[in-house]
Every structure is written in structure tokens, then in C-alpha cells.
Design a protein around this motif. Structure first.
Motif, PDB file in Angstrom:
ATOM      1  N   LYS A   1       7.448   2.743  -9.901  1.00  0.00           N
ATOM      2  CA  LYS A   1       7.489   3.986 -10.669  1.00  0.00           C
ATOM      3  C   LYS A   1       6.186   4.735 -10.429  1.00  0.00           C
ATOM      4  N   ILE A   2       6.297   6.048 -10.296  1.00  0.00           N
ATOM      5  CA  ILE A   2       5.125   6.904 -10.187  1.00  0.00           C
ATOM      6  C   ILE A   2       5.184   7.912 -11.328  1.00  0.00           C
ATOM      7  N   PHE A   3       4.108   7.951 -12.137  1.00  0.00           N
ATOM      8  CA  PHE A   3       4.087   8.727 -13.369  1.00  0.00           C
ATOM      9  C   PHE A   3       3.124   9.912 -13.300  1.00  0.00           C
ATOM     10  N   LEU A   4       3.543  11.032 -13.882  1.00  0.00           N
ATOM     11  CA  LEU A   4       2.632  12.067 -14.354  1.00  0.00           C
ATOM     12  C   LEU A   4       2.733  12.168 -15.867  1.00  0.00           C
ATOM     13  N   ASP A   5       3.966  12.261 -16.352  1.00  0.00           N
ATOM     14  CA  ASP A   5       4.209  12.295 -17.789  1.00  0.00           C
ATOM     15  C   ASP A   5       5.611  11.752 -18.026  1.00  0.00           C
ATOM     16  N   GLU A   6       6.172  12.005 -19.202  1.00  0.00           N
ATOM     17  CA  GLU A   6       7.451  11.386 -19.542  1.00  0.00           C
ATOM     18  C   GLU A   6       8.624  11.979 -18.777  1.00  0.00           C
TER      19      GLU A   6
ATOM     20  N   VAL B   1       5.129   7.787  -0.119  1.00  0.00           N
ATOM     21  CA  VAL B   1       6.103   8.156  -1.138  1.00  0.00           C
ATOM     22  C   VAL B   1       5.975   9.654  -1.382  1.00  0.00           C
ATOM     23  N   GLY B   2       6.916  10.419  -0.854  1.00  0.00           N
ATOM     24  CA  GLY B   2       6.921  11.854  -1.061  1.00  0.00           C
ATOM     25  C   GLY B   2       7.560  12.201  -2.391  1.00  0.00           C
ATOM     26  N   VAL B   3       6.867  12.997  -3.202  1.00  0.00           N
ATOM     27  CA  VAL B   3       7.379  13.364  -4.518  1.00  0.00           C
ATOM     28  C   VAL B   3       7.390  14.872  -4.679  1.00  0.00           C
ATOM     29  N   ASP B   4       8.227  15.336  -5.554  1.00  0.00           N
ATOM     30  CA  ASP B   4       8.343  16.764  -5.864  1.00  0.00           C
ATOM     31  C   ASP B   4       7.696  17.005  -7.212  1.00  0.00           C
ATOM     32  N   PRO B   5       6.537  17.657  -7.286  1.00  0.00           N
ATOM     33  CA  PRO B   5       5.844  17.827  -8.568  1.00  0.00           C
ATOM     34  C   PRO B   5       6.622  18.642  -9.588  1.00  0.00           C
TER      35      PRO B   5
ATOM     36  N   ARG C   1       0.861  -1.186   0.000  1.00  0.00           N
ATOM     37  CA  ARG C   1       0.000   0.000   0.000  1.00  0.00           C
ATOM     38  C   ARG C   1       0.896   1.233   0.000  1.00  0.00           C
ATOM     39  N   LEU C   2       0.843   1.981  -1.089  1.00  0.00           N
ATOM     40  CA  LEU C   2       1.653   3.186  -1.245  1.00  0.00           C
ATOM     41  C   LEU C   2       0.738   4.403  -1.285  1.00  0.00           C
ATOM     42  N   GLN C   3       1.160   5.456  -0.609  1.00  0.00           N
ATOM     43  CA  GLN C   3       0.425   6.711  -0.671  1.00  0.00           C
ATOM     44  C   GLN C   3       1.341   7.771  -1.253  1.00  0.00           C
ATOM     45  N   VAL C   4       0.893   8.378  -2.341  1.00  0.00           N
ATOM     46  CA  VAL C   4       1.678   9.379  -3.058  1.00  0.00           C
ATOM     47  C   VAL C   4       1.281  10.759  -2.542  1.00  0.00           C
ATOM     48  N   VAL C   5       2.257  11.490  -2.003  1.00  0.00           N
ATOM     49  CA  VAL C   5       2.015  12.814  -1.432  1.00  0.00           C
ATOM     50  C   VAL C   5       3.140  13.755  -1.851  1.00  0.00           C
TER      51      VAL C   5
ATOM     52  N   CYS D   1       2.550  16.808   2.563  1.00  0.00           N
ATOM     53  CA  CYS D   1       1.633  15.716   2.897  1.00  0.00           C
ATOM     54  C   CYS D   1       0.301  15.797   2.157  1.00  0.00           C
ATOM     55  N   ALA D   2       0.196  16.607   1.110  1.00  0.00           N
ATOM     56  CA  ALA D   2      -1.030  16.650   0.322  1.00  0.00           C
ATOM     57  C   ALA D   2      -1.067  15.455  -0.621  1.00  0.00           C
ATOM     58  N   PRO D   3      -2.146  14.648  -0.605  1.00  0.00           N
ATOM     59  CA  PRO D   3      -2.242  13.490  -1.507  1.00  0.00           C
ATOM     60  C   PRO D   3      -2.242  13.916  -2.966  1.00  0.00           C
ATOM     61  N   MET D   4      -1.802  13.012  -3.835  1.00  0.00           N
ATOM     62  CA  MET D   4      -1.762  13.235  -5.279  1.00  0.00           C
ATOM     63  C   MET D   4      -2.653  12.218  -5.969  1.00  0.00           C
ATOM     64  N   PRO D   5      -3.953  12.467  -6.041  1.00  0.00           N
ATOM     65  CA  PRO D   5      -4.858  11.516  -6.677  1.00  0.00           C
ATOM     66  C   PRO D   5      -4.567  11.370  -8.157  1.00  0.00           C
ATOM     67  N   GLY D   6      -4.836  10.179  -8.694  1.00  0.00           N
ATOM     68  CA  GLY D   6      -4.677   9.936 -10.123  1.00  0.00           C
ATOM     69  C   GLY D   6      -3.280   9.565 -10.549  1.00  0.00           C
ATOM     70  N   ALA D   7      -2.311   9.586  -9.632  1.00  0.00           N
ATOM     71  CA  ALA D   7      -0.948   9.199  -9.999  1.00  0.00           C
ATOM     72  C   ALA D   7      -0.952   7.750 -10.480  1.00  0.00           C
ATOM     73  N   ARG D   8      -0.257   7.491 -11.569  1.00  0.00           N
ATOM     74  CA  ARG D   8      -0.078   6.112 -12.015  1.00  0.00           C
ATOM     75  C   ARG D   8       1.076   5.499 -11.231  1.00  0.00           C
ATOM     76  N   VAL D   9       0.831   4.334 -10.622  1.00  0.00           N
ATOM     77  CA  VAL D   9       1.832   3.633  -9.830  1.00  0.00           C
ATOM     78  C   VAL D   9       2.065   2.253 -10.427  1.00  0.00           C
ATOM     79  N   ASP D  10       3.279   1.978 -10.855  1.00  0.00           N
ATOM     80  CA  ASP D  10       3.693   0.650 -11.312  1.00  0.00           C
ATOM     81  C   ASP D  10       4.579   0.025 -10.239  1.00  0.00           C
ATOM     82  N   ILE D  11       4.407  -1.276  -9.986  1.00  0.00           N
ATOM     83  CA  ILE D  11       5.384  -1.996  -9.177  1.00  0.00           C
ATOM     84  C   ILE D  11       5.805  -3.264  -9.916  1.00  0.00           C
ATOM     85  N   TRP D  12       6.992  -3.735  -9.606  1.00  0.00           N
ATOM     86  CA  TRP D  12       7.472  -5.015 -10.132  1.00  0.00           C
ATOM     87  C   TRP D  12       8.549  -5.547  -9.194  1.00  0.00           C
ATOM     88  N   HIS D  13       8.631  -6.880  -9.087  1.00  0.00           N
ATOM     89  CA  HIS D  13       9.628  -7.480  -8.201  1.00  0.00           C
ATOM     90  C   HIS D  13       9.788  -8.956  -8.537  1.00  0.00           C
ATOM     91  N   CYS D  14      10.800  -9.579  -7.959  1.00  0.00           N
ATOM     92  CA  CYS D  14      11.014 -11.005  -8.175  1.00  0.00           C
ATOM     93  C   CYS D  14      10.038 -11.814  -7.334  1.00  0.00           C
TER      94      CYS D  14
END
Length: 285
Positions: free
Chosen positions: A162-167, A233-237, A83-87, A91-104
Motif C-alpha cells: 500500500k502507498i499512502f498520502l491520506d485516506e 510504482v507509478g501512481v496518479d496523485p 526496493r520500490l520507487q514511487v513516481v 517519472c517524478a519521484p514522490m518523496p515522503g510516501a508511506r509504503v507498507d508491505i506484507w506477505h506470507c
């Protein structure tokens, strides 16, 4: 693995709170069966909304174009909810963020590549287990059902995201786990303990774990039937990715891309994102 075994594993470690909790402290406390004061104690010293440093994508990323919660495809292992929360840093949430995960998987093998396993003989070309995409909800939360990851030579236990907004607004990072818990599982639980080789890398000597800082170490809680691995997951927009986006090359030999080197501190979305306008989108959506 029995419920008692999972409890024994968690008792064997000082479970880190370095990734913080998701949602509010009260909401997490209610789900985890703890009081608000107990939850606050777990957060002591955590980098709750700190910006997570970007690290290498590694050699095993590709986009399988699968928006799904359960990414196991029936492969065995200890049930684990990510469970990841993108902020942002405030601490403001970022709704709509695309979140990819992958692992072994529980044997240390990724889907989609040849030349894997302790002897290099395993080929998972054409498969897509332990990979998936979710879009963050109104609280910035994305959730996946998977299994506890195993290890492979040269790396400590981890999950990629990975957390995406654009390229250019992409955060590439990794989630790390307590070494003592991982070691308990790898020695005592099948199929994790069905390997002839010994684990060669811990958090303490993994360069990417060091680059990621304590913000990338998840909080782990035991639920009735699974582990809950929770991380803010804190991100810098405003940031732009040093790693960027690549589709990868599923199938064929393991690509010659080292899992090393530090990136920049990275960003994700600054608000709600329409899936149709996201770049790169999940195919077919």
C-alpha cells in the motif's frame, strides 16, 4: 541456499523487467554490477513509469505500526531485498510516501491470523512477521529486507503493498515473481520444499495477476547474498482509492474477504509528506 543454487534458479528463467528499475539506469547498473547498456537492455519493453492498477487488498492486511527495514523477525527463507520507487506518470519521484508491505513467509503463512496452513491448523495471532512500513526517500525509494515469499492455495507468488498520502489517496497493489524461479525454489530449497501439498496457482491462472498487468511484475537481480526485487510504482496523485484504507483485524479466524475483483487506477502522494500530517500515520511517530 548456496550462491550457486540462486544463480542456477535465475538461469532457469527469463527474468522479467516488467516493473522497471529503480533510481537511474546508471545507479542501478552500478549496484547490480552491470553496464548501463546491459541495464537498458533489461528495461526493453518495460512500463517504466506506467500507472499501476489498483487491486484488492485481500484478507490479510493490518497495520502493525512498525516502521522498519527488516521485517523477517528471524523467520527462515531466501534473503530478499524489496526496493520500490514511487513516481508519477512523468517519472517524478514522490518523496515522503508511506509504503507498507506484507506477505506470507517461506511456508505460505501470514502473521496475525488463525486458520492458516495447508490443513488450516496454523494460528499466528499476535505475530507481525513479514509486515512493515517505510517512508520514501528524496528519490521516492522505500526498501525492505525480507525473504522470498512462498505460496498458498488459490494464489500465485506475490507481495502486497500500500502507498499512502491520506485516506483517499492510497494505492493498493501486489508484486509478482517469475513462475519458473518460484517453482525452482519451492522444489529445491528448505523450508519451501517441506510441504506435502502441490502448488495450484501460477501467474497464468491468477486473476489478480491478470488485473495487475505487466507493470506489477518485478525485476529480479542476484546480489552476493540475496535477491534484489526492484519495481517502479507509478501512481496518479489525483486518483482516489476504490479499495481505501482498513486496519484489518489481526488475530482470530481468517476473515471472509475474497481476493478478487478489480479496482481503479490509483494514486499516492504528489510530493514530500511530513509524517506527522500523514493519514493514517504510523502509530507512535
Amino acid at each position: 541456499m548456496t550462491s550457486m543454487n540462486r544463480r542456477d534458479a535465475l538461469r532457469a528463467v527469463a527474468v522479467t523487467a516488467s516493473g522497471g528499475l529503480l533510481m537511474s539506469q546508471q545507479a542501478f547498473a552500478q549496484e547490480a554490477g552491470a553496464s548501463a547498456s546491459q541495464t537498458a537492455a533489461l528495461l526493453q519493453g518495460a512500463d517504466v513509469c506506467a500507472i499501476v492498477p489498483e487491486v484488492t487488498e485481500g484478507p490479510y492486511y493490518f497495520d502493525p505500526a512498525m516502521e522498519r527495514v527488516n521485517i523477517t523477525e528471524g523467520r527462515p527463507g531466501i534473503p530478499t531485498r524489496i526496493r520500490l520507487q514511487v513516481v508519477d506518470a512523468g517519472c517524478a519521484p514522490m518523496p515522503g510516501a508511506r509504503v507498507d508491505i506484507w506477505h506470507c513467509d517461506a511456508t505460505g503463512v501470514y502473521s496475525g491470523y488463525a486458520g492458516q496452513g495447508d490443513d488450516g491448523s496454523i494460528d499466528t495471532t499476535g505475530e507481525a512477521f513479514m509486515r512493515g512500513t517505510q517512508f520514501a526517500d528524496d528519490n521516492g525509494i522505500a526498501e525492505f529486507e525480507t525473504v522470498y515469499p512462498s505460496w498458498y492455495r488459490g494464489r500465485t507468488t506475490h507481495i502486497h503493498f500500500k502507498i499512502f498520502l491520506d485516506e483517499t489517496n492510497i494505492l493498493t497493489g501486489q508484486i509478482f515473481f517469475p513462475d519458473a524461479l518460484s517453482e525452482y525454489i519451492y522444489l529445491n530449497v528448505a523450508p519451501y520444499n517441506d510441504r506435502a501439498s502441490a502448488r495450484d496457482t501460477l501467474n497464468s491462472n491468477d486473476s489478480i495477476a491478470a488485473q495487475s498487468t505487466r507493470t506489477a511484475f518485478a525485476l529480479i537481480k542476484e546480489l552476493d547474498e540475496e535477491y534484489l526485487v526492484a519495481m517502479i510504482v507509478g501512481v496518479d496523485p489525483a486518483a482516489q482509492s476504490a479499495v481505501g484504507f482498513s486496519m484489518g483485524a489481526p488475530g482470530g479466524d481468517r476473515p471472509e474477504q475474497p481476493e478478487g475483483g478489480a479496482g481503479s487506477q490509483m494514486g499516492g502522494p504528489s510530493g514530500s509528506a511530513d509524517r506527522a500530517t500523514m493519514t493514517p500515520p504510523v502509530k507512535g511517530l
